[in-house]
Motif scaffolding. Structure first.
Motif, PDB file in Angstrom:
ATOM      1  N   GLU A 174       0.811  -1.221   0.000  1.00  0.00           N
ATOM      2  CA  GLU A 174       0.000   0.000   0.000  1.00  0.00           C
ATOM      3  C   GLU A 174       0.844   1.270   0.000  1.00  0.00           C
ATOM      4  O   GLU A 174       0.414   2.313  -0.490  1.00  0.00           O
ATOM      5  CB  GLU A 174      -0.928  -0.002   1.221  1.00  0.00           C
ATOM      6  N   LYS A 175       2.069   1.195   0.542  1.00  0.00           N
ATOM      7  CA  LYS A 175       2.895   2.395   0.677  1.00  0.00           C
ATOM      8  C   LYS A 175       4.115   2.398  -0.226  1.00  0.00           C
ATOM      9  O   LYS A 175       4.860   3.368  -0.254  1.00  0.00           O
ATOM     10  CB  LYS A 175       3.364   2.527   2.134  1.00  0.00           C
ATOM     11  N   SER A 176       4.338   1.338  -0.950  1.00  0.00           N
ATOM     12  CA  SER A 176       5.579   1.213  -1.727  1.00  0.00           C
ATOM     13  C   SER A 176       5.291   0.906  -3.189  1.00  0.00           C
ATOM     14  O   SER A 176       4.713  -0.132  -3.519  1.00  0.00           O
ATOM     15  CB  SER A 176       6.462   0.106  -1.125  1.00  0.00           C
ATOM     16  N   SER A 177       5.716   1.833  -4.064  1.00  0.00           N
ATOM     17  CA  SER A 177       5.588   1.633  -5.508  1.00  0.00           C
ATOM     18  C   SER A 177       6.957   1.779  -6.157  1.00  0.00           C
ATOM     19  O   SER A 177       7.766   2.610  -5.733  1.00  0.00           O
ATOM     20  CB  SER A 177       4.620   2.649  -6.116  1.00  0.00           C
ATOM     21  N   VAL A 178       7.209   1.003  -7.189  1.00  0.00           N
ATOM     22  CA  VAL A 178       8.490   1.044  -7.893  1.00  0.00           C
ATOM     23  C   VAL A 178       8.227   0.961  -9.395  1.00  0.00           C
ATOM     24  O   VAL A 178       7.109   0.717  -9.829  1.00  0.00           O
ATOM     25  CB  VAL A 178       9.413  -0.128  -7.468  1.00  0.00           C
ATOM     26  N   THR A 179       9.280   1.201 -10.155  1.00  0.00           N
ATOM     27  CA  THR A 179       9.219   1.032 -11.607  1.00  0.00           C
ATOM     28  C   THR A 179       9.988  -0.225 -11.969  1.00  0.00           C
ATOM     29  O   THR A 179      11.126  -0.413 -11.528  1.00  0.00           O
ATOM     30  CB  THR A 179       9.848   2.241 -12.326  1.00  0.00           C
ATOM     31  N   SER A 223      14.323 -11.211 -17.407  1.00  0.00           N
ATOM     32  CA  SER A 223      15.159 -10.364 -16.558  1.00  0.00           C
ATOM     33  C   SER A 223      14.429  -9.055 -16.300  1.00  0.00           C
ATOM     34  O   SER A 223      13.841  -8.471 -17.216  1.00  0.00           O
ATOM     35  CB  SER A 223      16.506 -10.081 -17.229  1.00  0.00           C
ATOM     36  N   CYS A 224      14.456  -8.592 -15.064  1.00  0.00           N
ATOM     37  CA  CYS A 224      13.812  -7.336 -14.687  1.00  0.00           C
ATOM     38  C   CYS A 224      14.782  -6.496 -13.873  1.00  0.00           C
ATOM     39  O   CYS A 224      15.577  -7.020 -13.100  1.00  0.00           O
ATOM     40  CB  CYS A 224      12.555  -7.589 -13.853  1.00  0.00           C
ATOM     41  N   ILE A 225      14.699  -5.184 -14.074  1.00  0.00           N
ATOM     42  CA  ILE A 225      15.460  -4.245 -13.262  1.00  0.00           C
ATOM     43  C   ILE A 225      14.456  -3.362 -12.530  1.00  0.00           C
ATOM     44  O   ILE A 225      13.502  -2.856 -13.131  1.00  0.00           O
ATOM     45  CB  ILE A 225      16.408  -3.389 -14.118  1.00  0.00           C
ATOM     46  N   VAL A 226      14.654  -3.196 -11.226  1.00  0.00           N
ATOM     47  CA  VAL A 226      13.720  -2.439 -10.397  1.00  0.00           C
ATOM     48  C   VAL A 226      14.323  -1.065 -10.095  1.00  0.00           C
ATOM     49  O   VAL A 226      15.401  -0.971  -9.500  1.00  0.00           O
ATOM     50  CB  VAL A 226      13.417  -3.193  -9.088  1.00  0.00           C
ATOM     51  N   TYR A 227      13.624  -0.010 -10.540  1.00  0.00           N
ATOM     52  CA  TYR A 227      14.039   1.371 -10.308  1.00  0.00           C
ATOM     53  C   TYR A 227      13.151   2.006  -9.247  1.00  0.00           C
ATOM     54  O   TYR A 227      12.109   1.475  -8.868  1.00  0.00           O
ATOM     55  CB  TYR A 227      13.885   2.218 -11.586  1.00  0.00           C
ATOM     56  N   GLU A 228      13.562   3.209  -8.835  1.00  0.00           N
ATOM     57  CA  GLU A 228      12.670   4.044  -8.044  1.00  0.00           C
ATOM     58  C   GLU A 228      11.437   4.382  -8.889  1.00  0.00           C
ATOM     59  O   GLU A 228      11.468   4.313 -10.118  1.00  0.00           O
ATOM     60  CB  GLU A 228      13.390   5.331  -7.640  1.00  0.00           C
ATOM     61  N   MET A 229      10.359   4.790  -8.222  1.00  0.00           N
ATOM     62  CA  MET A 229       9.117   5.058  -8.943  1.00  0.00           C
ATOM     63  C   MET A 229       9.247   6.303  -9.822  1.00  0.00           C
ATOM     64  O   MET A 229       9.641   7.370  -9.357  1.00  0.00           O
ATOM     65  CB  MET A 229       7.959   5.244  -7.950  1.00  0.00           C
TER      66      MET A 229
END
Length: 433
Positions: A174-179, A223-229
């Motif tokens: 609920e509080k955390s979103s990413v790209t 493969s996935c890379i997780v960035y800041e939103m």
């Protein structure tokens, strides 16, 4: 913890010394049982030997050594105690090493993974090649978590589409979103190398205009890379997507240009050794909720003046085609192309019914005509800026895309030319009265 470790490692030495002195003290205590005898069977303690010797016959005294019966017992007890201490010490050392190994192993995982995503055969060869994973600095996300957070990578969560994959909005809770950038073509040598290169570079680089890496995931052929939103997706999707740049005012476009220039200046001037991005384009510029621009996609990045022949370099500047030289002026050329996109609203390469046409080829001859320049601008910003500012930005763009690299300015000079055109509240030095 450091003092405890040093103490435990030095403990075996102290135990051995204690054992030696214990045995020595036992033997020492037995020396007091040495007595003198003079022919008679009476034993005389050593402390009383001198006064009684005068009463004995003048012949040479006979020294007789008597050991107590429990000498062997004491030596045996001392050895048993010393051996016990030594064994306890070794066990403590083994426990400490095991505890230390488990801590290091747990730190590598970052985020707890499910067994099926960790044990995937396709995961190991790529993950083990990434330097930052070996050092335990990057979390490894569980594929099922990302899949659930993006609603199985549904189209409704797509932020933008690029040449090598899609950007998705992912709600971890609920509080955390990413790209999440999901890469296409995983398993291919070039794609895997670009993935490894980007993860390694972003683990080292920290700057407000460089995308922040939160982690990555490798699962089977994905493969996935997780960035800041980055709520507003890519610059390409804002300029050339459904809105056609309607949400980007002149001031916002200048802010984006300054942000990109600041990111490049950091790579070229403040990284040691300097870093060349080599794939700067509008699809690799991501925008957060306040339209702060951040450079992403470091798959082709390299140290200045070095080349990696195993990576296919995208054709951006003309010198790539001619001799393959890699310098910071390559990024300056790419920045000039983005600046032209911001001014004109055209894609870097237009694909009409005939042959594709570069925005550089189309725009440069027209930018020198000041009278006609306002007419070829993006309709979304036409008539919304000071013409002096427009002419200056156009001049900077033309300099950046010069065919001869030596004629292009340094990115620091470009930045100093643009900052005075941006209002103070957006990070520039322009004061609006």
């Amino acid at each position: 913890m450091c003092l405890l470790r040093h103490f435990l490692f030095s403990l075996p030495i102290w135990v051995l010394c204690l054992s030696f002195f214990s045995v020595a003290s036992v033997i020492k205590s037995e020396e007091s049982s040495i007595v003198f005898a003079s022919g008679s069977s009476q034993e005389i303690p050593l402390s009383q030997a001198s006064p009684q010797m005068g009463a004995q016959s003048p012949g040479p005294p006979i020294v007789k050594v008597v050991f107590r019966e429990d000498l062997n017992k004491k030596i045996l007890i001392a050895l048993i105690v010393s051996s016990t201490l030594l064994c306890v010490t070794v066990l403590l050392l083994l426990y400490l090493l095991l505890w230390r190994y488990r801590n290091l192993k747990n730190s590598f995982s970052g985020i707890q993974q499910k067994p099926d995503s960790v044990k995937s055969v396709a995961t190991k060869p790529i993950v083990h090649k990434i330097d930052s994973v070996r050092k335990g600095t990057i979390p490894v996300y569980d594929y099922q978590l990302l899949e659930s957070a993006t609603n199985k990578f549904s189209d409704s969560n797509v932020l933008s589409r690029g040449g090598r994959g899609c950007l998705y909005r992912a709600c971890l809770d609920e509080k955390s979103s990413v790209t999440v950038k999901k890469l296409d073509g995983c398993g291919e040598t070039d794609i895997d190398k670009q993935f490894e290169n980007e993860v390694d570079w972003l683990a080292k680089i920290r700057h407000q205009n460089i995308i922040s890496l939160l982690g990555f995931c490798v699962y089977r052929q994905t493969s996935c890379i997780v960035y800041e939103m980055m709520q507003n997706g890519s610059l390409e999707s804002q300029l050339h997507g459904p809105s056609q740049g309607a949400g980007l005012t002149w001031q916002l476009r200048m802010k984006i240009a300054v942000d990109i220039a600041r990111g490049l200046e950091y790579l070229h001037e403040h990284c040691h050794p300097p870093v060349v991005h080599r794939d700067l384009k509008s699809s690799n510029i991501l925008l957060d909720s306040d339209f702060n621009a951040k450079i992403s996609d470091f798959g082709f990045a390299t140290v200045l003046m070095t080349q990696n022949k195993n990576l296919k370099i995208p054709d951006r500047a003309s010198e790539f085609i001619l001799d393959g030289k890699v310098t910071d002026k390559n990024d300056v050329y790419s920045f000039g192309v983005i600046l032209l996109e911001l001014l004109l609203g055209k894609k870097s390469v237009e694909k009409p019914s005939s042959e594709p046409e570069s925005v550089v080829t189309w725009a440069v001859p027209k930018l020198s005509d000041r009278a006609n320049l306002p007419n070829i601008l993006d309709p979304a910003i036409k008539g919304t800026m000071d013409l002096k500012h427009l002419y200056q930005v156009a001049a900077v763009a033309v300099l950046c895309v010069q065919p001869e690299p030596s004629y292009r300015p340094l990115i620091t000079d470009v930045l100093h030319s643009l900052i005075p055109l941006l209002p103070v509240d957006l990070g520039g030095s322009l004061r609006i009265l």
